[in-house]
Design a protein around this motif. Structure first.
Motif, PDB file in Angstrom:
ATOM      1  N   ASP A 123       4.158   1.228  -4.290  1.00  0.00           N
ATOM      2  CA  ASP A 123       3.136   2.169  -3.805  1.00  0.00           C
ATOM      3  C   ASP A 123       3.722   3.106  -2.746  1.00  0.00           C
ATOM      4  O   ASP A 123       3.437   4.301  -2.743  1.00  0.00           O
ATOM      5  CB  ASP A 123       1.928   1.422  -3.237  1.00  0.00           C
ATOM      6  CG  ASP A 123       1.108   0.733  -4.321  1.00  0.00           C
ATOM      7  OD1 ASP A 123       1.240   1.109  -5.504  1.00  0.00           O
ATOM      8  OD2 ASP A 123       0.340  -0.187  -3.975  1.00  0.00           O
ATOM      9  N   GLY A 124       4.558   2.557  -1.874  1.00  0.00           N
ATOM     10  CA  GLY A 124       5.189   3.386  -0.841  1.00  0.00           C
ATOM     11  C   GLY A 124       6.114   4.434  -1.437  1.00  0.00           C
ATOM     12  O   GLY A 124       6.120   5.587  -1.000  1.00  0.00           O
ATOM     13  N   GLU A 125       6.875   4.048  -2.447  1.00  0.00           N
ATOM     14  CA  GLU A 125       7.762   5.006  -3.120  1.00  0.00           C
ATOM     15  C   GLU A 125       6.950   6.067  -3.852  1.00  0.00           C
ATOM     16  O   GLU A 125       7.303   7.242  -3.852  1.00  0.00           O
ATOM     17  CB  GLU A 125       8.674   4.270  -4.108  1.00  0.00           C
ATOM     18  CG  GLU A 125       9.728   3.408  -3.449  1.00  0.00           C
ATOM     19  CD  GLU A 125      10.485   2.527  -4.417  1.00  0.00           C
ATOM     20  OE1 GLU A 125      11.683   2.302  -4.180  1.00  0.00           O
ATOM     21  OE2 GLU A 125       9.882   2.059  -5.406  1.00  0.00           O
ATOM     22  N   ARG A 126       5.846   5.640  -4.450  1.00  0.00           N
ATOM     23  CA  ARG A 126       4.976   6.591  -5.168  1.00  0.00           C
ATOM     24  C   ARG A 126       4.419   7.641  -4.192  1.00  0.00           C
ATOM     25  O   ARG A 126       4.405   8.838  -4.495  1.00  0.00           O
ATOM     26  CB  ARG A 126       3.836   5.825  -5.844  1.00  0.00           C
ATOM     27  CG  ARG A 126       3.063   6.623  -6.854  1.00  0.00           C
ATOM     28  CD  ARG A 126       1.990   5.758  -7.519  1.00  0.00           C
ATOM     29  NE  ARG A 126       2.536   4.651  -8.273  1.00  0.00           N
ATOM     30  CZ  ARG A 126       2.833   4.701  -9.579  1.00  0.00           C
ATOM     31  NH1 ARG A 126       2.612   5.810 -10.251  1.00  0.00           N
ATOM     32  NH2 ARG A 126       3.325   3.651 -10.195  1.00  0.00           N
ATOM     33  N   ASP A 127       3.999   7.189  -3.000  1.00  0.00           N
ATOM     34  CA  ASP A 127       3.498   8.123  -1.985  1.00  0.00           C
ATOM     35  C   ASP A 127       4.601   9.080  -1.542  1.00  0.00           C
ATOM     36  O   ASP A 127       4.361  10.283  -1.360  1.00  0.00           O
ATOM     37  CB  ASP A 127       2.952   7.363  -0.774  1.00  0.00           C
ATOM     38  CG  ASP A 127       1.663   6.614  -1.085  1.00  0.00           C
ATOM     39  OD1 ASP A 127       1.003   6.947  -2.094  1.00  0.00           O
ATOM     40  OD2 ASP A 127       1.325   5.686  -0.317  1.00  0.00           O
ATOM     41  N   GLU A 128       5.812   8.562  -1.379  1.00  0.00           N
ATOM     42  CA  GLU A 128       6.930   9.414  -0.979  1.00  0.00           C
ATOM     43  C   GLU A 128       7.262  10.437  -2.064  1.00  0.00           C
ATOM     44  O   GLU A 128       7.533  11.601  -1.782  1.00  0.00           O
ATOM     45  CB  GLU A 128       8.160   8.555  -0.676  1.00  0.00           C
ATOM     46  CG  GLU A 128       9.315   9.362  -0.142  1.00  0.00           C
ATOM     47  CD  GLU A 128      10.519   8.509   0.230  1.00  0.00           C
ATOM     48  OE1 GLU A 128      11.565   9.112   0.544  1.00  0.00           O
ATOM     49  OE2 GLU A 128      10.421   7.273   0.190  1.00  0.00           O
TER      50      GLU A 128
END
Length: 139
Positions: A113-118
């Motif tokens: 999820d963090g990578e997707r937001d980035e």
């Protein structure tokens, strides 16, 4: 017509492991590469690392400084250049030339999820004035 730079040779998985070490710590002796690699692959032998580095030198993946008793190996190609070459090949062979198919496959279960937001943030930042809302380019 200008010639493009020669493409870096394709490394094996084991060669990529050694290149990752060299890219991370810079020019290194075979012993230094072996010591760094042991953290993730404790079964790898020093002689195997040395032999792989010699093969990689022959393939043009690394350059070797022979001025000292222990030869020092450095990556012959920047990480980005090699990654781009491997990615181009993957897109052609596995995704029939479609970068979109590669991205969709990567997003399906391979991205946190963090990578997707980035990724969202990077896409928003990369929009140019020729890009309208929603990221679609106007003809």
């Amino acid at each position: 017509m200008p010639r493009s730079a020669p493409r870096p040779p394709k490394p094996t998985a084991a060669e990529l492991d050694l290149l990752r070490v060299i890219w991370k710590q810079g020019a290194s002796t075979a012993r230094e590469v072996h010591q760094a690699l042991q953290a993730e692959r404790p079964d790898v032998q020093p002689a195997t690392v040395l032999r792989l580095l010699q093969v990689m030198h022959g393939k043009g993946l690394v350059v070797r400084d022979e001025s000292q008793r222990s030869h020092v190996y450095a990556a012959a190609h920047a990480r980005d250049a090699l990654q781009t070459n491997l990615l181009d090949e993957l897109i052609q062979k596995v995704f029939a030339g479609s970068g979109k198919a590669l991205v969709l496959a990567a997003l399906d279960g391979h991205v946190s999820d963090g990578e997707r937001d980035e990724i969202r943030r990077l896409l928003e930042e990369s929009e140019t004035p020729a890009t309208g809302k929603g990221g679609k380019r106007h003809a």
